[in-house]
Write a protein that holds these residues in place. Structure first.
Motif, PDB file in Angstrom:
ATOM      1  N   MET A 142     -25.097  19.887  47.230  1.00 30.93           N
ATOM      2  CA  MET A 142     -24.927  18.901  47.107  1.00 30.93           C
ATOM      3  C   MET A 142     -23.438  18.700  46.321  1.00 30.93           C
ATOM      4  O   MET A 142     -23.256  19.459  45.549  1.00 30.93           O
ATOM      5  CB  MET A 142     -26.156  18.333  46.119  1.00 30.93           C
ATOM      6  N   SER A 143     -22.571  17.825  46.749  1.00 29.89           N
ATOM      7  CA  SER A 143     -21.264  17.490  46.296  1.00 29.89           C
ATOM      8  C   SER A 143     -21.327  16.276  45.433  1.00 29.89           C
ATOM      9  O   SER A 143     -21.665  15.176  45.809  1.00 29.89           O
ATOM     10  CB  SER A 143     -20.462  17.462  47.283  1.00 29.89           C
ATOM     11  N   ASP A 144     -20.436  16.485  44.387  1.00 26.90           N
ATOM     12  CA  ASP A 144     -20.172  14.984  43.622  1.00 26.90           C
ATOM     13  C   ASP A 144     -18.660  14.740  44.097  1.00 26.90           C
ATOM     14  O   ASP A 144     -17.899  15.411  43.928  1.00 26.90           O
ATOM     15  CB  ASP A 144     -20.244  15.227  41.993  1.00 26.90           C
ATOM     16  N   THR A 145     -18.681  13.656  44.733  1.00 24.64           N
ATOM     17  CA  THR A 145     -17.414  13.160  45.509  1.00 24.64           C
ATOM     18  C   THR A 145     -16.636  12.134  44.722  1.00 24.64           C
ATOM     19  O   THR A 145     -15.755  11.541  45.284  1.00 24.64           O
ATOM     20  CB  THR A 145     -17.580  12.920  46.910  1.00 24.64           C
ATOM     21  N   LYS A 146     -17.385  11.418  43.654  1.00 23.29           N
ATOM     22  CA  LYS A 146     -16.888  10.078  43.263  1.00 23.29           C
ATOM     23  C   LYS A 146     -16.555  10.291  41.668  1.00 23.29           C
ATOM     24  O   LYS A 146     -17.276  10.777  40.956  1.00 23.29           O
ATOM     25  CB  LYS A 146     -18.107   9.197  43.355  1.00 23.29           C
ATOM     26  N   ALA A 147     -15.131  10.106  41.545  1.00 27.71           N
ATOM     27  CA  ALA A 147     -14.809  10.040  40.292  1.00 27.71           C
ATOM     28  C   ALA A 147     -15.387   8.769  39.326  1.00 27.71           C
ATOM     29  O   ALA A 147     -14.259   7.979  39.049  1.00 27.71           O
ATOM     30  CB  ALA A 147     -13.108  10.386  40.245  1.00 27.71           C
TER      31      ALA A 147
ATOM     32  N   GLY B  81     -17.639   9.187  36.442  1.00 28.71           N
ATOM     33  CA  GLY B  81     -18.126   9.489  35.254  1.00 28.71           C
ATOM     34  C   GLY B  81     -19.567   9.426  35.294  1.00 28.71           C
ATOM     35  O   GLY B  81     -20.311   9.792  34.186  1.00 28.71           O
ATOM     36  N   HIS B  82     -20.247   9.363  36.492  1.00 29.96           N
ATOM     37  CA  HIS B  82     -21.742   9.827  36.476  1.00 29.96           C
ATOM     38  C   HIS B  82     -22.001  11.125  37.167  1.00 29.96           C
ATOM     39  O   HIS B  82     -21.040  11.530  37.841  1.00 29.96           O
ATOM     40  CB  HIS B  82     -22.314   8.544  37.421  1.00 29.96           C
ATOM     41  N   HIS B  83     -23.212  11.438  37.047  1.00 31.72           N
ATOM     42  CA  HIS B  83     -23.608  12.779  37.645  1.00 31.72           C
ATOM     43  C   HIS B  83     -24.420  12.524  38.805  1.00 31.72           C
ATOM     44  O   HIS B  83     -25.201  11.431  38.941  1.00 31.72           O
ATOM     45  CB  HIS B  83     -24.140  13.778  36.558  1.00 31.72           C
ATOM     46  N   ALA B  84     -24.504  13.373  39.671  1.00 32.26           N
ATOM     47  CA  ALA B  84     -25.317  13.442  41.121  1.00 32.26           C
ATOM     48  C   ALA B  84     -26.263  14.252  40.876  1.00 32.26           C
ATOM     49  O   ALA B  84     -26.552  15.476  40.363  1.00 32.26           O
ATOM     50  CB  ALA B  84     -24.427  14.063  42.380  1.00 32.26           C
ATOM     51  N   ARG B  85     -27.510  13.632  41.742  1.00 34.06           N
ATOM     52  CA  ARG B  85     -28.944  14.572  41.636  1.00 34.06           C
ATOM     53  C   ARG B  85     -29.410  14.157  42.943  1.00 34.06           C
ATOM     54  O   ARG B  85     -29.083  13.615  43.695  1.00 34.06           O
ATOM     55  CB  ARG B  85     -29.962  13.946  40.556  1.00 34.06           C
TER      56      ARG B  85
ATOM     57  N   ARG C 141     -32.790  17.986  41.089  1.00 33.95           N
ATOM     58  CA  ARG C 141     -31.719  19.167  40.802  1.00 33.95           C
ATOM     59  C   ARG C 141     -30.320  18.274  40.510  1.00 33.95           C
ATOM     60  O   ARG C 141     -30.044  17.350  41.216  1.00 33.95           O
ATOM     61  CB  ARG C 141     -31.455  19.739  42.264  1.00 33.95           C
ATOM     62  N   SER C 142     -29.754  18.695  39.481  1.00 36.32           N
ATOM     63  CA  SER C 142     -28.564  17.823  39.151  1.00 36.32           C
ATOM     64  C   SER C 142     -27.175  18.762  39.335  1.00 36.32           C
ATOM     65  O   SER C 142     -27.247  20.170  39.173  1.00 36.32           O
ATOM     66  CB  SER C 142     -28.661  17.787  37.793  1.00 36.32           C
TER      67      SER C 142
ATOM     68  N   ASN D  93     -25.805  24.237  45.059  1.00 32.18           N
ATOM     69  CA  ASN D  93     -26.534  24.668  46.509  1.00 32.18           C
ATOM     70  C   ASN D  93     -27.694  25.350  45.783  1.00 32.18           C
ATOM     71  O   ASN D  93     -27.700  25.920  44.870  1.00 32.18           O
ATOM     72  CB  ASN D  93     -25.972  25.945  47.092  1.00 32.18           C
ATOM     73  N   TRP D  94     -28.743  24.961  46.372  1.00 31.34           N
ATOM     74  CA  TRP D  94     -30.135  25.506  46.027  1.00 31.34           C
ATOM     75  C   TRP D  94     -31.001  25.871  47.035  1.00 31.34           C
ATOM     76  O   TRP D  94     -30.730  25.339  48.302  1.00 31.34           O
ATOM     77  CB  TRP D  94     -31.073  24.501  45.151  1.00 31.34           C
ATOM     78  N   SER D  95     -31.900  26.918  46.981  1.00 33.00           N
ATOM     79  CA  SER D  95     -32.836  27.388  48.159  1.00 33.00           C
ATOM     80  C   SER D  95     -34.294  26.730  47.455  1.00 33.00           C
ATOM     81  O   SER D  95     -34.516  26.695  46.123  1.00 33.00           O
ATOM     82  CB  SER D  95     -33.076  28.725  48.183  1.00 33.00           C
ATOM     83  N   THR D  96     -35.192  26.343  48.398  1.00 33.84           N
ATOM     84  CA  THR D  96     -36.265  25.901  48.215  1.00 33.84           C
ATOM     85  C   THR D  96     -37.474  26.191  49.013  1.00 33.84           C
ATOM     86  O   THR D  96     -36.986  26.181  50.310  1.00 33.84           O
ATOM     87  CB  THR D  96     -36.343  24.391  47.584  1.00 33.84           C
ATOM     88  N   THR D  97     -38.589  26.118  48.664  1.00 35.40           N
ATOM     89  CA  THR D  97     -39.813  26.151  49.703  1.00 35.40           C
ATOM     90  C   THR D  97     -40.589  24.931  49.583  1.00 35.40           C
ATOM     91  O   THR D  97     -40.669  24.537  48.295  1.00 35.40           O
ATOM     92  CB  THR D  97     -40.533  27.499  49.836  1.00 35.40           C
TER      93      THR D  97
END
Length: 74
Positions: A1-6, A8-12, A30-31, A41-45
């Motif tokens: 997951m990418s944070d593409t916006k400047a 000041g907030h964070h992506a989840r 996931r943050s 990047n995360w792996s999950t099941t």
């Protein structure tokens, strides 16, 4: 997951699942707290004793623990 916006907030991001009875499970967030231009990047099941019928994803912008806006796709 990418944070593409400047902004000041964070992506989840979080995984969603729906079992064969239609019950939706909202998995943990996931943050990406590292700022604009960063990717995590995360792996999950996933499993459900009632079976998995549908899989989705929800992405959101947060200020601290306050959800500002989100979108979901199944």
């Amino acid at each position: 997951m990418s944070d593409t916006k400047a902004d000041g907030h964070h992506a989840r991001v979080r995984f969603l699942s729906k079992n064969t009875h239609g019950t939706v499970k909202y998995w943990g967030w996931r943050s990406n707290l590292d700022g604009t231009g960063t990717t995590k990047n995360w792996s999950t099941t996933a499993s459900d004793s009632s079976g998995l019928f549908d899989i989705g994803i929800q992405v959101a912008r947060f200020e601290g623990n306050t959800l500002l806006n989100s979108c979901t796709d199944w």
